[in-house]
Motif scaffolding. Structure first.
Motif, PDB file in Angstrom:
ATOM      1  N   ASP A  15      38.735  23.913  36.476  1.00 48.46           N
ATOM      2  CA  ASP A  15      39.676  23.473  37.504  1.00 48.46           C
ATOM      3  C   ASP A  15      40.394  24.686  38.067  1.00 48.46           C
ATOM      4  O   ASP A  15      40.841  25.550  37.327  1.00 48.46           O
ATOM      5  CB  ASP A  15      40.704  22.500  36.918  1.00 48.46           C
ATOM      6  N   GLY A  16      40.508  24.733  39.394  1.00 46.00           N
ATOM      7  CA  GLY A  16      41.146  25.867  40.045  1.00 46.00           C
ATOM      8  C   GLY A  16      40.255  27.100  40.029  1.00 46.00           C
ATOM      9  O   GLY A  16      39.268  27.180  39.305  1.00 46.00           O
ATOM     10  N   HIS A  17      40.574  28.052  40.893  1.00 46.72           N
ATOM     11  CA  HIS A  17      39.853  29.334  40.952  1.00 46.72           C
ATOM     12  C   HIS A  17      38.345  29.143  41.122  1.00 46.72           C
ATOM     13  O   HIS A  17      37.543  29.830  40.514  1.00 46.72           O
ATOM     14  CB  HIS A  17      40.153  30.170  39.710  1.00 46.72           C
ATOM     15  N   GLY A  18      37.974  28.192  41.957  1.00 43.71           N
ATOM     16  CA  GLY A  18      36.563  27.934  42.232  1.00 43.71           C
ATOM     17  C   GLY A  18      35.991  26.773  41.453  1.00 43.71           C
ATOM     18  O   GLY A  18      35.055  26.119  41.896  1.00 43.71           O
ATOM     19  N   ASN A  67      38.562  34.370  37.944  1.00 43.83           N
ATOM     20  CA  ASN A  67      39.423  33.839  39.007  1.00 43.83           C
ATOM     21  C   ASN A  67      38.828  34.037  40.394  1.00 43.83           C
ATOM     22  O   ASN A  67      39.335  33.474  41.373  1.00 43.83           O
ATOM     23  CB  ASN A  67      40.815  34.477  38.949  1.00 43.83           C
ATOM     24  N   ASN A  68      37.772  34.838  40.497  1.00 45.26           N
ATOM     25  CA  ASN A  68      37.125  35.073  41.790  1.00 45.26           C
ATOM     26  C   ASN A  68      35.981  34.107  42.051  1.00 45.26           C
ATOM     27  O   ASN A  68      35.095  34.392  42.855  1.00 45.26           O
ATOM     28  CB  ASN A  68      36.629  36.515  41.887  1.00 45.26           C
ATOM     29  N   GLY A  69      35.996  32.962  41.366  1.00 42.93           N
ATOM     30  CA  GLY A  69      35.023  31.912  41.672  1.00 42.93           C
ATOM     31  C   GLY A  69      33.619  32.190  41.189  1.00 42.93           C
ATOM     32  O   GLY A  69      32.656  31.755  41.827  1.00 42.93           O
ATOM     33  N   VAL A  70      33.486  32.897  40.081  1.00 49.66           N
ATOM     34  CA  VAL A  70      32.166  33.212  39.543  1.00 49.66           C
ATOM     35  C   VAL A  70      32.070  32.727  38.103  1.00 49.66           C
ATOM     36  O   VAL A  70      33.049  32.274  37.511  1.00 49.66           O
ATOM     37  CB  VAL A  70      31.896  34.737  39.583  1.00 49.66           C
ATOM     38  N   ALA A  71      30.871  32.811  37.553  1.00 49.13           N
ATOM     39  CA  ALA A  71      30.676  32.653  36.117  1.00 49.13           C
ATOM     40  C   ALA A  71      30.492  34.042  35.534  1.00 49.13           C
ATOM     41  O   ALA A  71      29.870  34.911  36.159  1.00 49.13           O
ATOM     42  CB  ALA A  71      29.453  31.785  35.816  1.00 49.13           C
ATOM     43  N   GLY A  72      31.027  34.266  34.346  1.00 51.49           N
ATOM     44  CA  GLY A  72      30.887  35.570  33.708  1.00 51.49           C
ATOM     45  C   GLY A  72      30.142  35.445  32.392  1.00 51.49           C
ATOM     46  O   GLY A  72      30.256  34.433  31.698  1.00 51.49           O
ATOM     47  N   TYR A  73      29.355  36.491  32.065  1.00 49.91           N
ATOM     48  CA  TYR A  73      28.703  36.465  30.755  1.00 49.91           C
ATOM     49  C   TYR A  73      29.537  37.260  29.759  1.00 49.91           C
ATOM     50  O   TYR A  73      30.185  38.238  30.091  1.00 49.91           O
ATOM     51  CB  TYR A  73      27.248  36.946  30.825  1.00 49.91           C
ATOM     52  N   ASN A  80      41.046  27.432  44.755  1.00 50.43           N
ATOM     53  CA  ASN A  80      39.620  27.201  44.970  1.00 50.43           C
ATOM     54  C   ASN A  80      39.163  27.812  46.290  1.00 50.43           C
ATOM     55  O   ASN A  80      38.088  28.422  46.376  1.00 50.43           O
ATOM     56  CB  ASN A  80      39.307  25.699  44.969  1.00 50.43           C
ATOM     57  N   VAL A  81      39.982  27.625  47.320  1.00 51.34           N
ATOM     58  CA  VAL A  81      39.643  28.185  48.644  1.00 51.34           C
ATOM     59  C   VAL A  81      39.515  29.702  48.560  1.00 51.34           C
ATOM     60  O   VAL A  81      38.532  30.296  49.035  1.00 51.34           O
ATOM     61  CB  VAL A  81      40.708  27.783  49.684  1.00 51.34           C
ATOM     62  N   LEU A  82      40.498  30.337  47.962  1.00 50.28           N
ATOM     63  CA  LEU A  82      40.488  31.800  47.859  1.00 50.28           C
ATOM     64  C   LEU A  82      39.324  32.284  47.004  1.00 50.28           C
ATOM     65  O   LEU A  82      38.641  33.264  47.354  1.00 50.28           O
ATOM     66  CB  LEU A  82      41.811  32.288  47.255  1.00 50.28           C
ATOM     67  N   ALA A  83      39.082  31.593  45.877  1.00 49.14           N
ATOM     68  CA  ALA A  83      38.000  32.005  44.978  1.00 49.14           C
ATOM     69  C   ALA A  83      36.641  31.835  45.636  1.00 49.14           C
ATOM     70  O   ALA A  83      35.762  32.693  45.499  1.00 49.14           O
ATOM     71  CB  ALA A  83      38.071  31.200  43.680  1.00 49.14           C
ATOM     72  N   ASP A  84      36.444  30.738  46.350  1.00 54.92           N
ATOM     73  CA  ASP A  84      35.159  30.509  47.024  1.00 54.92           C
ATOM     74  C   ASP A  84      34.901  31.570  48.089  1.00 54.92           C
ATOM     75  O   ASP A  84      33.767  32.040  48.253  1.00 54.92           O
ATOM     76  CB  ASP A  84      35.129  29.115  47.652  1.00 54.92           C
ATOM     77  N   ARG A  85      35.945  31.965  48.806  1.00 55.54           N
ATOM     78  CA  ARG A  85      35.788  33.025  49.814  1.00 55.54           C
ATOM     79  C   ARG A  85      35.356  34.328  49.157  1.00 55.54           C
ATOM     80  O   ARG A  85      34.427  35.003  49.635  1.00 55.54           O
ATOM     81  CB  ARG A  85      37.107  33.234  50.559  1.00 55.54           C
ATOM     82  N   ALA A  86      36.020  34.667  48.060  1.00 56.42           N
ATOM     83  CA  ALA A  86      35.694  35.915  47.365  1.00 56.42           C
ATOM     84  C   ALA A  86      34.276  35.867  46.802  1.00 56.42           C
ATOM     85  O   ALA A  86      33.519  36.843  46.911  1.00 56.42           O
ATOM     86  CB  ALA A  86      36.699  36.164  46.243  1.00 56.42           C
TER      87      ALA A  86
END
Length: 225
Positions: A125-128, A95-101, A38-44
């Motif tokens: 859960d996880g990855h943002g 995995n980069n903490g976003v939503a994808g369409y 989550n930390v890594l994904a939020d940063r990205a």
């Protein structure tokens, strides 16, 4: 006899140490999966989000830019914050903490389209964990999408707490499983369920209520104030 007891005691001791080690490894894996990713994904995501906003500021008003992030999802029921929306629902993207369409198996409409279903996925859960609180969305709750020049205000009208991961009908331009049978402008949020698993999918459907032009101060619509 004493030697036999010592061997048994030694074996038990070694086995106990192995269990403790395995427990520590499992614990570290859980911490990595549910916190550090989550930390890594939020940063990205924060970095990419800043780049999108900088790009908007540089180029001025105009159509949606689909070369990078296309905008931001705001869901008050999630507890605040914004979610960058990008193209694609592959693991590398999400995995980069976003939503994808969705681009497959059913291609998503985009918010500016006159008809269609804007279909999104994100991790629970996880990855943002951007859709972690999807279960908090209820009928009538707002979902707001922010593009470069327009606010799109949707209202939730139906939820499906559990369905098979192979149910692609929820992504159709007219999501009949939601109770709609005529073309409109819909939004669909999808994520894994139950929590900490990927066995099934949780679905939320909304329908466009109105749009608002973005002003120079980017004043949010009433639903976000």
């Amino acid at each position: 006899m004493a030697r036999a007891r010592n061997r048994i005691a030694g074996t038990i001791s070694v086995f106990g140490e192995l269990l403790i080690t395995a427990g520590l490894i499992l614990g570290l894996f859980v911490v990595y999966s549910l916190w550090w990713t989550n930390v890594l994904a939020d940063r990205a995501a924060d970095k990419e989000g800043d780049q999108v906003r900088d790009h908007w500021a540089d180029t001025g008003p105009g159509a949606l830019d689909t070369k990078d992030g296309i905008g931001f999802l705001h869901v008050p029921a999630f507890g605040g914050g914004e979610v960058l929306v990008k193209k694609g629902t592959d693991t590398k993207t999400l995995n980069n903490g976003v939503a994808g369409y969705y681009t497959e198996p059913v291609s998503s409409a985009l918010p500016q389209d006159e008809q269609g279903n804007f279909t999104l996925a994100a991790h629970r859960d996880g990855h943002g964990a951007k859709f972690h609180n999807i279960h908090k969305l209820k009928s009538g709750d707002p979902i707001v999408f922010e593009s470069k020049d327009t606010w799109y205000v949707y209202k939730v009208y139906k939820t499906l707490p559990e369905t098979t991961k192979f149910n692609v009908d929820v992504l159709q331009p007219v999501p009949k499983e939601s109770g709609r049978n005529k073309p409109g402008r819909f939004i669909t949020l999808t994520t894994c369920t139950p929590m900490y698993t990927s066995d099934y999918r949780y679905i939320v459907w909304g329908e466009l209520e109105r749009t608002e032009k973005v002003d120079s101060a980017r004043t949010p619509p009433a639903e976000l104030r």
